[in-house]
Design a protein around this motif. Structure first.
Motif: not given
Length: 176
Positions: A2-25
């Motif tokens: 199983t792979t975990i899907g990670i989806f986000f909404g963002t404007d400033t890019g902060r949420t995208r950066l956290i989503a990428k950090q979570i994916a890396r971890k």
């Protein structure tokens, strides 16, 4: 596997950066994070385990066109319409500013939680509200948020520690 899907909404890019950090971890058990734009519906439904991220805007609103942004969660949720999300396990994280917006801190977590629970999703990943300074939140139930609350403006030094502890908690729930 199983792979975990990670989806986000963002404007400033902060949420995208956290989503990428979570994916890396999470490593190879996580799919590449995706913006939940208008074409994300099929990819979203393809995953049985999901991590969803969302900032809170204005007076406790989801990001989207009504708050002057490009289409995001506000437009995505109606696309789910009558879709049955039973069988999907979802963890939520949200960004907010507890000092500037103490009356609506991470409200988006609560909005997403309710919309997904109403469609039958199993939601995991509650997070303690201790250590935050805010007045109210739609994401608060008892002493816990309905997902991981992050404040990248006032508490950025706590983010990595909070993500690590939260992932340790939700990983067994998302990957049984």
């Amino acid at each position: 596997m199983t792979t975990i899907g990670i989806f986000f909404g963002t404007d400033t890019g902060r949420t995208r950066l956290i989503a990428k950090q979570i994916a890396r971890k999470l490593g190879d058990v996580a799919a590449a994070p995706e913006n939940n734009g208008p074409n994300a519906h099929d990819a979203f439904l393809a995953h049985d385990a999901l991590i969803l991220g969302c900032p809170t805007y204005g007076d406790g609103e989801l990001p989207g066109e009504s708050v002057g942004l490009k289409p995001s969660w506000e437009e995505f949720l109606p696309q789910l319409g009558g879709v049955d999300l039973s069988g999907k396990t979802i963890a939520l994280f949200g960004l907010g500013d507890q000092k500037k917006y103490p009356a609506v801190f991470v409200d988006a977590i609560g909005i997403l939680h309710d919309a997904l629970a109403d469609r039958g999703a199993r939601l995991v990943g509650r997070w303690p509200a201790a250590g935050y300074d805010f007045n109210a939140s739609r994401a608060l139930e008892g002493e816990n948020f309905l997902g991981l609350a992050l404040d990248q403006v006032n508490q950025p030094a706590l983010t990595e520690q909070r993500i690590d502890a939260w992932l340790a908690q939700i990983r067994p729930e998302l990957l049984p």
